[in-house]
Scaffold this active site. Structure first.
Site, PDB file in Angstrom:
ATOM      1  N   ASP A 134      -2.948   0.682   7.863  1.00  0.00           N
ATOM      2  CA  ASP A 134      -1.765   1.541   7.650  1.00  0.00           C
ATOM      3  C   ASP A 134      -0.624   1.246   8.627  1.00  0.00           C
ATOM      4  O   ASP A 134       0.201   2.121   8.903  1.00  0.00           O
ATOM      5  CB  ASP A 134      -2.136   3.034   7.759  1.00  0.00           C
ATOM      6  CG  ASP A 134      -3.162   3.452   6.717  1.00  0.00           C
ATOM      7  OD1 ASP A 134      -3.169   2.859   5.634  1.00  0.00           O
ATOM      8  OD2 ASP A 134      -3.948   4.363   7.003  1.00  0.00           O
TER       9      ASP A 134
ATOM     10  N   SER B 108       4.571   6.926   2.631  1.00  0.00           N
ATOM     11  CA  SER B 108       5.172   5.652   3.029  1.00  0.00           C
ATOM     12  C   SER B 108       4.617   4.547   2.133  1.00  0.00           C
ATOM     13  O   SER B 108       3.407   4.499   1.897  1.00  0.00           O
ATOM     14  CB  SER B 108       4.810   5.302   4.476  1.00  0.00           C
ATOM     15  OG  SER B 108       5.110   6.354   5.351  1.00  0.00           O
TER      16      SER B 108
ATOM     17  N   HIS C  54       0.720   5.170   1.359  1.00  0.00           N
ATOM     18  CA  HIS C  54      -0.067   6.011   2.265  1.00  0.00           C
ATOM     19  C   HIS C  54       0.557   7.404   2.302  1.00  0.00           C
ATOM     20  O   HIS C  54       1.773   7.533   2.469  1.00  0.00           O
ATOM     21  CB  HIS C  54      -0.088   5.393   3.668  1.00  0.00           C
ATOM     22  CG  HIS C  54      -0.912   6.188   4.625  1.00  0.00           C
ATOM     23  ND1 HIS C  54      -2.298   6.163   4.598  1.00  0.00           N
ATOM     24  CD2 HIS C  54      -0.573   7.054   5.604  1.00  0.00           C
ATOM     25  CE1 HIS C  54      -2.756   6.984   5.532  1.00  0.00           C
ATOM     26  NE2 HIS C  54      -1.737   7.533   6.159  1.00  0.00           N
TER      27      HIS C  54
ATOM     28  N   ASN D  38       0.857  -1.188   0.000  1.00  0.00           N
ATOM     29  CA  ASN D  38       0.000   0.000   0.000  1.00  0.00           C
ATOM     30  C   ASN D  38       0.890   1.234   0.000  1.00  0.00           C
ATOM     31  O   ASN D  38       2.022   1.194   0.479  1.00  0.00           O
ATOM     32  CB  ASN D  38      -0.886   0.000   1.251  1.00  0.00           C
ATOM     33  CG  ASN D  38      -1.865   1.165   1.250  1.00  0.00           C
ATOM     34  OD1 ASN D  38      -2.430   1.511   0.199  1.00  0.00           O
ATOM     35  ND2 ASN D  38      -2.060   1.794   2.391  1.00  0.00           N
TER      36      ASN D  38
HETATM   37  C1  GRF Z   1      -2.460   8.707  -3.039  1.00  0.00           C
HETATM   38  O1  GRF Z   1      -2.162   9.920  -2.423  1.00  0.00           O
HETATM   39  C2  GRF Z   1      -2.121   7.558  -2.138  1.00  0.00           C
HETATM   40  O2  GRF Z   1      -1.107   7.823  -1.238  1.00  0.00           O
HETATM   41  C3  GRF Z   1      -3.408   7.355  -1.384  1.00  0.00           C
HETATM   42  O3  GRF Z   1      -4.434   7.632  -2.305  1.00  0.00           O
HETATM   43  C4  GRF Z   1      -3.947   8.539  -3.287  1.00  0.00           C
HETATM   44  C5  GRF Z   1      -4.255   7.943  -4.629  1.00  0.00           C
HETATM   45  O4  GRF Z   1      -4.001   8.818  -5.675  1.00  0.00           O
HETATM   46  N1  GRF Z   1      -3.474   6.018  -0.839  1.00  0.00           N
HETATM   47  P1  GRF Z   1      -4.118   8.309  -7.191  1.00  0.00           P
HETATM   48  O5  GRF Z   1      -5.507   7.719  -7.362  1.00  0.00           O
HETATM   49  O6  GRF Z   1      -3.049   7.293  -7.423  1.00  0.00           O
HETATM   50  O7  GRF Z   1      -3.933   9.541  -8.019  1.00  0.00           O
END
Ligand code: GRF
Length: 216
Positions: free
Chosen positions: A148, A139, A112, A110
């Site tokens: 998370d 991260s 985050h 993931n």
């Molecule tokens: C990103 O900021 C990621 O960290 C979070 O969700 C957002 C997704 O953005 N988990 P995208 O859809 O890849 O533009």
């Protein structure tokens, strides 16, 4: 020569991270193949990105399931049928059941938007600004049942300037995300990154603290 590993990317929205992974994969097709993109939202823009790149994509709409368990079971079924080696959560806005995370333990990542363990959950940019933090970031971590909280692999930092707002900070973090996520996927595909005994290992050593993007 070994086969490229098979990855699935799960999204809920814009898919800018998906796009970064697609672009990177084109340069490293010997390492990994995106076999599937799955969205839990029918109108996610990331689906168009997948279509444009000629990647198999599908919607598994969580609103069509009576509970979390049945949705996760359907998702798991599709991923298992596709024989994926790695599940990449890229803005996938669903809390996953313990059973699902255990099934993919050590083979699900993931990203985050915070410097974990700070700011798990939502609205991370706003919370970092409101707290008066001088730095923020992202991260990439292995997914474990705790939200998370799986072992962090790579972080990237950005400075919070005096005139930053949620949007400008989000943009800065996004730029770093697009560099960080493909790199971690590459490491996994190369066998440099593994998950052993609840820890992330890099180049045969357990990571005592996350790697920093600036060092690569
Ligand atoms: C990103 O900021 C990621 O960290 C979070 O969700 C957002 C997704 O953005 N988990 P995208 O859809 O890849 O533009």
């Amino acid at each position: 020569m070994t086969q490229p590993i098979r990855i699935a990317v799960l999204i809920s929205g814009s898919g800018s991270n998906l796009q970064a992974i697609i672009n990177h994969q084109k340069l490293h097709s010997e390492l990994y193949t995106i076999v599937q993109v799955i969205s839990n939202k029918p109108n996610a823009f990331g689906l168009e990105r997948a279509q444009k790149a000629g990647i198999k994509h599908q919607v598994i709409d969580h609103t069509q399931f009576s509970n979390r368990e049945t949705f996760d079971a359907a998702l798991q079924n599709v991923l298992d049928k596709s024989m994926v080696d790695l599940v990449v959560l890229a803005g996938f806005m669903r809390i996953l059941t313990e059973g699902f995370t255990r099934h993919f333990l050590g083979r699900m990542l993931n990203i985050h938007p915070s410097l974990l363990p700070k700011y798990t959950g939502l609205n991370t940019h706003q919370r970092a600004i409101e707290a008066g933090d001088s730095e923020h970031g992202l991260s990439v971590h292995f997914v474990t049942p705790e939200l998370d909280e799986g072992p962090a692999i790579l972080q990237a930092k950005v400075c919070i300037e005096i005139d930053d707002n949620v949007e400008s900070l989000q943009n800065k973090v996004h730029l770093q995300e697009h560099l960080a996520y493909p790199l971690v996927i590459q490491w996994f595909a190369e066998g440099r990154l593994t998950f052993q005994n609840g820890q992330a290992w890099f180049d045969q050593k357990p990571l005592k603290c996350p790697l920093l993007l600036n060092d690569f």
